[in-house]
Design a protein around this motif. Structure first.
Motif, PDB file in Angstrom:
ATOM      1  N   ALA A   1       0.850  -1.180   0.000  1.00  0.00           N
ATOM      2  CA  ALA A   1       0.000   0.000   0.000  1.00  0.00           C
ATOM      3  C   ALA A   1       0.884   1.227   0.000  1.00  0.00           C
ATOM      4  CB  ALA A   1      -0.916   0.009   1.231  1.00  0.00           C
ATOM      5  N   VAL A   2       0.301   2.353  -0.411  1.00  0.00           N
ATOM      6  CA  VAL A   2       1.003   3.615  -0.269  1.00  0.00           C
ATOM      7  C   VAL A   2       1.163   3.868   1.229  1.00  0.00           C
ATOM      8  CG1 VAL A   2       0.864   6.094  -0.641  1.00  0.00           C
ATOM      9  CG2 VAL A   2       0.113   4.530  -2.436  1.00  0.00           C
ATOM     10  N   PRO A   3       2.381   4.136   1.701  1.00  0.00           N
ATOM     11  CA  PRO A   3       2.590   4.345   3.138  1.00  0.00           C
ATOM     12  C   PRO A   3       1.703   5.459   3.686  1.00  0.00           C
ATOM     13  CG  PRO A   3       4.690   4.104   2.005  1.00  0.00           C
ATOM     14  CD  PRO A   3       3.639   4.206   0.941  1.00  0.00           C
ATOM     15  N   THR A   4       1.228   5.288   4.904  1.00  0.00           N
ATOM     16  CA  THR A   4       0.299   6.252   5.481  1.00  0.00           C
ATOM     17  C   THR A   4       0.927   7.629   5.658  1.00  0.00           C
ATOM     18  OG1 THR A   4       0.908   5.442   7.687  1.00  0.00           O
ATOM     19  CG2 THR A   4      -1.055   4.483   6.655  1.00  0.00           C
TER      20      THR A   4
ATOM     21  N   ILE B   1      -6.415   0.336 -11.669  1.00  0.00           N
ATOM     22  CA  ILE B   1      -7.820   0.137 -11.318  1.00  0.00           C
ATOM     23  C   ILE B   1      -7.972  -1.042 -10.365  1.00  0.00           C
ATOM     24  CG2 ILE B   1     -10.087  -0.495 -12.234  1.00  0.00           C
ATOM     25  CD1 ILE B   1      -9.293   1.069 -14.794  1.00  0.00           C
ATOM     26  N   ARG B   2      -7.266  -2.133 -10.659  1.00  0.00           N
ATOM     27  CA  ARG B   2      -7.379  -3.348  -9.835  1.00  0.00           C
ATOM     28  C   ARG B   2      -6.852  -3.140  -8.420  1.00  0.00           C
ATOM     29  NH1 ARG B   2      -4.315  -7.900  -8.559  1.00  0.00           N
ATOM     30  NH2 ARG B   2      -2.475  -7.120  -9.659  1.00  0.00           N
ATOM     31  N   LEU B   3      -5.783  -2.382  -8.295  1.00  0.00           N
ATOM     32  CA  LEU B   3      -5.107  -2.248  -7.007  1.00  0.00           C
ATOM     33  C   LEU B   3      -5.457  -0.964  -6.258  1.00  0.00           C
ATOM     34  CD1 LEU B   3      -1.578  -3.408  -8.208  1.00  0.00           C
ATOM     35  CD2 LEU B   3      -3.153  -4.711  -6.752  1.00  0.00           C
ATOM     36  N   ARG B   4      -6.250  -0.112  -6.848  1.00  0.00           N
ATOM     37  CA  ARG B   4      -6.466   1.228  -6.265  1.00  0.00           C
ATOM     38  C   ARG B   4      -6.934   1.180  -4.821  1.00  0.00           C
ATOM     39  NH1 ARG B   4      -9.553   6.392  -9.089  1.00  0.00           N
ATOM     40  NH2 ARG B   4      -8.813   7.923  -7.556  1.00  0.00           N
ATOM     41  N   GLN B   5      -7.882   0.328  -4.523  1.00  0.00           N
ATOM     42  CA  GLN B   5      -8.413   0.292  -3.157  1.00  0.00           C
ATOM     43  C   GLN B   5      -7.454  -0.401  -2.194  1.00  0.00           C
ATOM     44  OE1 GLN B   5     -12.359  -1.371  -2.821  1.00  0.00           O
ATOM     45  NE2 GLN B   5     -12.486  -1.010  -0.617  1.00  0.00           N
ATOM     46  N   SER B   6      -6.959  -1.579  -2.553  1.00  0.00           N
ATOM     47  CA  SER B   6      -6.119  -2.336  -1.634  1.00  0.00           C
ATOM     48  C   SER B   6      -4.765  -1.680  -1.402  1.00  0.00           C
ATOM     49  CB  SER B   6      -5.925  -3.771  -2.154  1.00  0.00           C
ATOM     50  OG  SER B   6      -5.261  -3.771  -3.410  1.00  0.00           O
ATOM     51  N   TRP B   7      -4.244  -0.963  -2.395  1.00  0.00           N
ATOM     52  CA  TRP B   7      -2.961  -0.269  -2.247  1.00  0.00           C
ATOM     53  C   TRP B   7      -3.144   1.178  -1.784  1.00  0.00           C
ATOM     54  CZ3 TRP B   7       1.417  -1.424  -6.278  1.00  0.00           C
ATOM     55  CH2 TRP B   7       1.743  -2.797  -6.215  1.00  0.00           C
ATOM     56  N   ARG B   8      -4.383   1.600  -1.563  1.00  0.00           N
ATOM     57  CA  ARG B   8      -4.690   2.985  -1.137  1.00  0.00           C
ATOM     58  C   ARG B   8      -4.078   3.993  -2.125  1.00  0.00           C
ATOM     59  NH1 ARG B   8      -2.871   1.092   4.067  1.00  0.00           N
ATOM     60  NH2 ARG B   8      -1.094   2.537   3.947  1.00  0.00           N
TER      61      ARG B   8
END
Length: 248
Positions: A21-24, A239-246
């Motif tokens: 994920a993109v780091p917080t 598109i596939r990873l947008r939610q899970s990778w933030r």
């Protein structure tokens, strides 16, 4: 030889979860989206989180060029899919994923406006970047020799001296020593943002290239306190990873 590779201005040292994920802590990102895995064209934007925590575009979209053969999974802050094909030295592909950013490496006579925390190397004839896969100890590292490059090996690895597209370079931290797992020899080296060639008509060997004015504007915007990253993906993967990778 003097080894000065470890001068990155953004060393994102936290460990990402297996899902990636993109780091917080990241509130600024360069977002590159290609039409597909085999495309050498990319659309680049700079995005930032606003006071409400929402990602908004602050620069771009800009046109850019990627490797002549498109993209392939790279070695960065993300976790690659199981059994994924990953970047190899000389494959002509740009690394896809999430990457920290490094310092500036410049031969251009006009200084590049940048945040004072970003290391700025004035490249000269003593500077080499090791891409030779037979040198496991120094692979994908910058070395400043105590003399101008002169041997056949040194001249081959010498950072370009009089090549306009390479006169402004910002390091993309693909397969670098600070990455969890370290450097994979042969896993791809010397990946930068730099000025595009032939007015954007030519692809790269694996870097991301842009018009000089756009590159300068982008570099000037980067703030190390925002922990910026480079996110480069084909549209389908974004598109596939947008939610899970933030993703932005």
């Amino acid at each position: 030889m003097k080894h000065i590779f470890g001068i990155f201005f953004i060393l994102l040292m936290w460990v990402l979860p297996a899902q990636a994920a993109v780091p917080t802590a990241c509130t600024q990102a360069i977002l590159g989206i290609a039409e597909g895995w085999n495309s050498s064209h990319v659309t680049i934007s700079v995005v930032e989180k606003n006071a409400q925590g929402q990602w908004v575009r602050v620069l771009g979209p800009y046109k850019g060029r990627l490797g002549r053969n498109g993209l392939v999974w790279g070695l960065g802050l993300h976790s690659n899919p199981r059994k994924a094909t990953t970047k190899k030295e000389g494959d002509g592909r740009s690394p896809a994923g999430i990457f920290a950013l490094g310092g500036l490496w410049v031969t251009h006579p006009t200084p590049v406006k940048h945040h004072r925390s970003i290391p700025y190397v004035k490249v000269g004839p003593n500077d080499i970047w090791v891409t030779n896969t037979t040198d496991a100890r120094m692979y994908n590292r910058h070395v400043r020799l105590d003399h101008p490059a002169c041997t056949a090996w040194e001249l081959k690895e010498q950072m370009r001296q009089k090549d306009y597209p390479h006169s402004i370079k910002m390091l993309i931290c693909h397969n670098t020593p600070e990455r969890k797992g370290g450097v994979v020899v042969g896993g791809g080296s010397s990946i930068f943002f730099h000025i595009w060639r032939n007015g954007g008509k030519s692809p790269t060997a694996g870097c991301t290239s842009m018009q000089e004015s756009d590159l300068r504007t982008m570099i000037a915007r980067l703030d190390p306190a925002r922990k910026p990253v480079y996110i480069l993906l084909p549209k389908s993967e974004y598109i596939r990873l947008r939610q899970s990778w933030r993703l932005p």
